[in-house]
Design a protein around this motif. Structure first.
Motif, PDB file in Angstrom:
ATOM      1  N   ILE A 225       0.843  -1.194   0.000  1.00  0.00           N
ATOM      2  CA  ILE A 225       0.000   0.000   0.000  1.00  0.00           C
ATOM      3  C   ILE A 225       0.880   1.247   0.000  1.00  0.00           C
ATOM      4  CG2 ILE A 225      -1.790   1.215   1.275  1.00  0.00           C
ATOM      5  CD1 ILE A 225      -2.835  -1.480   2.148  1.00  0.00           C
ATOM      6  N   THR A 275      -2.860  10.615  21.407  1.00  0.00           N
ATOM      7  CA  THR A 275      -3.806   9.943  20.510  1.00  0.00           C
ATOM      8  C   THR A 275      -3.668  10.471  19.086  1.00  0.00           C
ATOM      9  OG1 THR A 275      -5.395   9.648  22.272  1.00  0.00           O
ATOM     10  CG2 THR A 275      -6.234   9.569  20.035  1.00  0.00           C
ATOM     11  N   ALA A 278      -0.238   9.525  17.211  1.00  0.00           N
ATOM     12  CA  ALA A 278      -0.141   8.157  16.685  1.00  0.00           C
ATOM     13  C   ALA A 278      -0.896   8.047  15.367  1.00  0.00           C
ATOM     14  CB  ALA A 278      -0.690   7.178  17.707  1.00  0.00           C
ATOM     15  N   GLY A 279      -2.110   8.626  15.336  1.00  0.00           N
ATOM     16  CA  GLY A 279      -2.910   8.564  14.121  1.00  0.00           C
ATOM     17  C   GLY A 279      -2.280   9.341  12.983  1.00  0.00           C
ATOM     18  N   SER A 282       0.879   7.649  11.393  1.00  0.00           N
ATOM     19  CA  SER A 282       0.568   6.558  10.457  1.00  0.00           C
ATOM     20  C   SER A 282      -0.085   7.083   9.199  1.00  0.00           C
ATOM     21  CB  SER A 282      -0.369   5.550  11.110  1.00  0.00           C
ATOM     22  OG  SER A 282       0.005   5.299  12.418  1.00  0.00           O
ATOM     23  N   ALA A 283      -0.856   8.144   9.331  1.00  0.00           N
ATOM     24  CA  ALA A 283      -1.625   8.610   8.177  1.00  0.00           C
ATOM     25  C   ALA A 283      -0.866   9.648   7.348  1.00  0.00           C
ATOM     26  CB  ALA A 283      -2.962   9.178   8.636  1.00  0.00           C
ATOM     27  N   TYR A 286      -0.484   9.170   3.637  1.00  0.00           N
ATOM     28  CA  TYR A 286      -1.755   9.183   2.897  1.00  0.00           C
ATOM     29  C   TYR A 286      -2.255  10.607   2.731  1.00  0.00           C
ATOM     30  CZ  TYR A 286      -1.320   4.319   4.031  1.00  0.00           C
ATOM     31  OH  TYR A 286      -0.830   3.061   4.157  1.00  0.00           O
ATOM     32  N   VAL A 287      -1.988  11.410   3.753  1.00  0.00           N
ATOM     33  CA  VAL A 287      -2.341  12.824   3.634  1.00  0.00           C
ATOM     34  C   VAL A 287      -1.508  13.446   2.505  1.00  0.00           C
ATOM     35  CG1 VAL A 287      -2.351  15.047   4.813  1.00  0.00           C
ATOM     36  CG2 VAL A 287      -2.969  12.972   6.068  1.00  0.00           C
ATOM     37  N   MET A 289      -0.292  11.974  -0.085  1.00  0.00           N
ATOM     38  CA  MET A 289      -0.806  11.505  -1.373  1.00  0.00           C
ATOM     39  C   MET A 289      -2.090  12.223  -1.751  1.00  0.00           C
ATOM     40  SD  MET A 289      -1.792   7.683  -2.376  1.00  0.00           S
ATOM     41  CE  MET A 289      -3.311   7.267  -3.161  1.00  0.00           C
ATOM     42  N   ALA A 290      -2.988  12.370  -0.774  1.00  0.00           N
ATOM     43  CA  ALA A 290      -4.252  13.038  -1.068  1.00  0.00           C
ATOM     44  C   ALA A 290      -3.986  14.472  -1.528  1.00  0.00           C
ATOM     45  CB  ALA A 290      -5.149  13.024   0.169  1.00  0.00           C
TER      46      ALA A 290
ATOM     47  N   ILE B 145      -6.439   6.319  -4.511  1.00  0.00           N
ATOM     48  CA  ILE B 145      -6.747   7.385  -3.553  1.00  0.00           C
ATOM     49  C   ILE B 145      -7.874   6.943  -2.624  1.00  0.00           C
ATOM     50  CG2 ILE B 145      -8.422   8.750  -4.903  1.00  0.00           C
ATOM     51  CD1 ILE B 145      -7.028  11.255  -3.855  1.00  0.00           C
ATOM     52  N   LEU B 147      -8.220   3.890  -1.692  1.00  0.00           N
ATOM     53  CA  LEU B 147      -7.478   3.006  -0.790  1.00  0.00           C
ATOM     54  C   LEU B 147      -6.785   3.833   0.288  1.00  0.00           C
ATOM     55  CD1 LEU B 147      -6.312   0.167  -0.160  1.00  0.00           C
ATOM     56  CD2 LEU B 147      -4.489   0.667  -1.750  1.00  0.00           C
ATOM     57  N   ALA B 148      -6.188   4.947  -0.117  1.00  0.00           N
ATOM     58  CA  ALA B 148      -5.467   5.789   0.837  1.00  0.00           C
ATOM     59  C   ALA B 148      -6.417   6.369   1.878  1.00  0.00           C
ATOM     60  CB  ALA B 148      -4.744   6.910   0.103  1.00  0.00           C
ATOM     61  N   PHE B 149      -7.583   6.832   1.437  1.00  0.00           N
ATOM     62  CA  PHE B 149      -8.539   7.373   2.403  1.00  0.00           C
ATOM     63  C   PHE B 149      -9.019   6.274   3.352  1.00  0.00           C
ATOM     64  CE2 PHE B 149      -9.186  11.022  -0.562  1.00  0.00           C
ATOM     65  CZ  PHE B 149      -8.884  12.010   0.357  1.00  0.00           C
ATOM     66  N   GLN B 151      -7.304   3.729   4.322  1.00  0.00           N
ATOM     67  CA  GLN B 151      -6.221   3.497   5.278  1.00  0.00           C
ATOM     68  C   GLN B 151      -6.166   4.595   6.337  1.00  0.00           C
ATOM     69  OE1 GLN B 151      -5.719   0.238   4.733  1.00  0.00           O
ATOM     70  NE2 GLN B 151      -3.633   0.672   5.389  1.00  0.00           N
ATOM     71  N   MET B 152      -6.450   5.837   5.917  1.00  0.00           N
ATOM     72  CA  MET B 152      -6.460   6.932   6.889  1.00  0.00           C
ATOM     73  C   MET B 152      -7.478   6.653   7.983  1.00  0.00           C
ATOM     74  SD  MET B 152      -6.236  10.565   5.006  1.00  0.00           S
ATOM     75  CE  MET B 152      -5.629  10.617   3.359  1.00  0.00           C
ATOM     76  N   PHE B 155      -6.202   3.859  10.243  1.00  0.00           N
ATOM     77  CA  PHE B 155      -5.188   4.283  11.212  1.00  0.00           C
ATOM     78  C   PHE B 155      -5.783   5.197  12.281  1.00  0.00           C
ATOM     79  CE2 PHE B 155      -2.077   3.177   7.811  1.00  0.00           C
ATOM     80  CZ  PHE B 155      -1.473   2.167   8.534  1.00  0.00           C
ATOM     81  N   LEU B 156      -6.772   5.983  11.890  1.00  0.00           N
ATOM     82  CA  LEU B 156      -7.446   6.830  12.871  1.00  0.00           C
ATOM     83  C   LEU B 156      -8.100   5.956  13.940  1.00  0.00           C
ATOM     84  CD1 LEU B 156      -8.290   9.864  13.371  1.00  0.00           C
ATOM     85  CD2 LEU B 156     -10.503   9.179  12.468  1.00  0.00           C
ATOM     86  N   SER B 159      -5.624   4.439  16.243  1.00  0.00           N
ATOM     87  CA  SER B 159      -5.013   5.371  17.185  1.00  0.00           C
ATOM     88  C   SER B 159      -5.982   5.828  18.265  1.00  0.00           C
ATOM     89  CB  SER B 159      -4.452   6.579  16.440  1.00  0.00           C
ATOM     90  OG  SER B 159      -5.511   7.365  15.964  1.00  0.00           O
ATOM     91  N   GLU B 161      -7.102   5.300  21.213  1.00  0.00           N
ATOM     92  CA  GLU B 161      -6.857   4.486  22.414  1.00  0.00           C
ATOM     93  C   GLU B 161      -8.064   4.495  23.355  1.00  0.00           C
ATOM     94  OE1 GLU B 161      -4.415   2.557  23.024  1.00  0.00           O
ATOM     95  OE2 GLU B 161      -3.059   3.102  21.383  1.00  0.00           O
TER      96      GLU B 161
END
Lengths: 305, 340
Positions: A225, A275, A278-279, A282-283, A286-287, A289-290, B145, B147-149, B151-152, B155-156, B159, B161
């Motif tokens: 990915i 919180t 961490a998010g 990882s993201a 992707y941000v 790329m967007a 794209i 797919l990328a969204f 994944q976002m 991951f959200l 995260s 917790e």
């Protein structure tokens, strides 16, 4: 510049070098054959598993490299001959689904062949240790050498594509497949060759990861990915784009890991910051790329205008 | 007259024979689904009800995905995001309900009549954002794209917790409805069946409407549709939003069924599963994905009993479907050329 920044830039370069090995093959396969190949990450996993097991069995790093390149290359070639070859004329949907099926298959196959325990691979002696780059910065030799390998492959690919007959055919094939075919070039063999080359590069990336990260089932999809992010950012079908994209994604990931938490802890109360950090870490890619796709829907350096 | 005749014959499925065969398939499938609880009670296998509830919920998601994939030719690889969001709305409300009884200072409710519409609307809003941005691209970039969204969102959720992070959230009880006891497996099964039937009916009307025709026109020949005066983006975006809302609804049902939500609901492999189900059943058939869901999950179940390495078989099965059964199971059942 602070030591942390230089260290993170080097980490970004190292990650970028590895991503480039994967992305260059994937982007060539898409650019030339028009195939979205989700199994690309699986070749990387096969390479890493072959490397780790060969290293454990023989204790030799050279054997690990050989096993990874041959294992991944061979698996890629078989895959091309049995499945991928039938997908050239199909639409993207068919390609995505068929190669998704092959990911499931490969994951299970690797489990059956190599077992469920994740193999462990040591850093070979001649690559262990660190180099004193700056008075207060020492950097692992193994990571530096991987950056070097990435750079060499980039130069090698550039030479292959711009300076050889095969490279000329690859470029011609990317421009106009049917014309190359009509000119009497065995396009099927060219496709198989490019596909196997891509798989071999995946194997190399697998060797380069095995001593640093966990070798496990699922590593292929994670990297796949990210690799897609790289080629979409860089522009699908272009090796130069793959290089730019890999470096960019490597840098954003590595710098984001270091600086996003620091920045957020300065701005926000700790419980929210932890919180969010961490998010966001990882993201982050992707941000990236967007954002890039919104500004340039075809990526930074698309293959064809 | 002769041109009209040839039009009907080349259309294949538009002939009266094919139509009745299609109707027969639908009736048989409906009777099977409606009779499951009775059959399960007869053979003493209550597990069957649980399994078929899963079929129904996945079918809701797959029908929604087919709406954009089959009729809009928009290959979304991120639909699990809506599935996950729908589920997490149920999970988060239940979590706060159990702990403090309030969420954002508002007293929480366990009523499905409040929570479900909220979850569906939020999924639609997410689809509006993701679709609005993604639809600037086409082809492989669109696949990536989305797919990328996806994944976002994944991951959200990982995260978060507060809401269990990787481990997800357990849900104490199903959302309540007036007159229906959702805790009873049979009632819940029929509720899911009703939701699927209503959603299927709505989508059926939608693709047959002027809107659906425009969507299909854009898919077949965008330039022609544009020159006829139809703007591509609003139609595609509307389809994407409706599809996202439907997938969110499936997520809501899933959270209520499993009484558990986790980031895996939004993982990319879930999007892949939905796509597989749609293709297995037949792209652009709406009813096909229902059969696809039953066969995909059923096969998974059977193979898992037979061998722990069931994916070794499932993978090649998917490849074989792609290579040899191009119209999917629905096409096989109602006659090969039947479509739409």
């Amino acid at each position: 510049m602070s030591t942390l920044l230089i260290e993170q830039i080097l980490n970004g370069l190292q990650y970028g070098a590895m991503l480039f090995l994967l992305a260059s093959g994937l982007t060539l396969i898409f650019g030339i054959m028009g195939v979205i190949n989700l199994t690309h990450g699986s070749f990387y996993m096969v390479g890493a598993f072959c490397a780790a097991h060969a290293a454990t069995a023989t204790g030799s790093f050279a054997a690990a490299i050989l096993a990874a390149l041959v294992g991944a290359g061979l698996y890629g070639l078989i895959m091309e001959l049995v499945v991928i070859r039938r997908l050239y004329a199909r639409d993207h949907l068919d390609q995505v689904l068929a190669t998704f099926g092959m990911i499931l298959f490969t994951n299970e196959l690797v489990t059956v062949v190599f077992g469920r325990t994740p193999p462990f691979m040591d850093i070979p002696d001649f690559l262990s240790g660190t180099v004193q780059l700056l008075p207060d910065l020492s950097y692992p030799v193994v990571r530096l050498s991987f950056i070097l390998v990435g750079a060499l492959v980039a130069i090698g690919l550039w030479a292959l594509i711009t300076r050889t007959r095969i490279g000329m055919l690859i470029r011609a094939g990317a421009d106009d497949r049917s014309m190359v075919d009509a000119l009497g070039v065995d396009i099927r063999r060219l496709f198989s060759l490019v596909f196997a080359l891509g798989a071999v590069l995946c194997g190399l990336a697998g060797v380069m990861t095995a001593p640093l990260l966990a070798v496990e089932i699922g590593m292929g999809e994670r990297i796949l990915i990210t690799t897609f992010v790289v080629i979409v950012v860089g522009g699908v079908g272009s090796v130069r784009g793959a290089l730019i994209g890999a470096l960019l994604v490597g840098m954003v990931d590595s710098l984001g890991r270091a600086y996003i938490p620091i920045t957020l802890y300065d701005l926000l109360p700790p419980e929210i910051a932890s919180t969010l950090a961490a998010g966001l870490v990882s993201a982050s890619i992707y941000v990236l790329m967007a954002v890039i796709l919104l500004v340039r829907p075809r990526g930074l350096l698309p293959a064809r205008g | 007259m002769s041109t009209m005749l040839s039009a009907t014959t080349t259309g294949g499925a538009t002939g009266p024979g094919a139509a009745s065969r299609r109707l027969l398939v639908h009736i048989i499938a409906f009777v099977i689904f409606a009779g499951v609880p009775l059959f399960a009670a007869l053979v003493g296998e209550p597990f069957m009800i649980s399994l078929f509830t899963r079929f129904l919920i996945y079918a809701v998601a797959a029908v929604s995905l087919d709406l954009v994939m089959g009729y809009g030719a928009l290959i979304s690889f991120g639909h699990a995001a809506f599935f996950g969001l729908g589920g997490y709305v149920v999970g988060i409300v239940a979590h706060h309900g159990a702990e403090t009884g309030t969420l954002f200072g508002i007293a929480t409710s366990n009523s499905a009549l409040i929570i479900w519409p909220v979850a569906v609307v939020l999924s639609a809003v997410l689809a509006l954002i993701i679709g609005g941005l993604s639809l600037r691209t086409t082809g492989v970039q669109f696949i990536m794209i989305t797919l990328a969204f996806g994944q976002m969102v994944y991951f959200l959720l990982v995260s978060l917790e507060v809401y269990g992070g990787d481990d997800g959230l357990l849900i104490g009880q199903r959302n309540s409805l007036p007159l229906i006891d959702t805790a009873d497996p049979v009632s819940f099964y029929y509720l899911c069946l009703a939701v699927l039937a209503l959603w299927l009916g709505f989508c059926w009307r939608l693709v047959g409407s002027r809107f659906g025709m425009v969507l299909r026109g854009l898919k077949q020949n965008q330039r022609r549709a544009v020159n006829l005066g139809f703007a591509p983006l609003p139609h595609r975006l509307a389809a994407f939003v409706i599809s996202g809302a439907g997938t969110g609804l499936a997520g809501v049902l899933w959270a209520n069924y499993a009484l558990y939500v986790s980031p895996d609901m939004a993982a990319w492999s879930k999007s892949g599963e939905f796509m597989s189900i749609v293709i297995l059943g037949g792209v652009g058939t709406l009813f096909g994905p229902v059969i696809g869901a039953a066969v995909f999950l059923g096969l998974e179940q059977i193979l898992a009993i037979w061998t722990e390495h069931w994916m070794l078989v499932m993978g090649p099965v998917l490849v074989a479907v792609v290579l040899f059964a191009r119209r999917g199971l629905y096409g096989f059942l109602v006659g090969d050329r039947s479509h739409d």
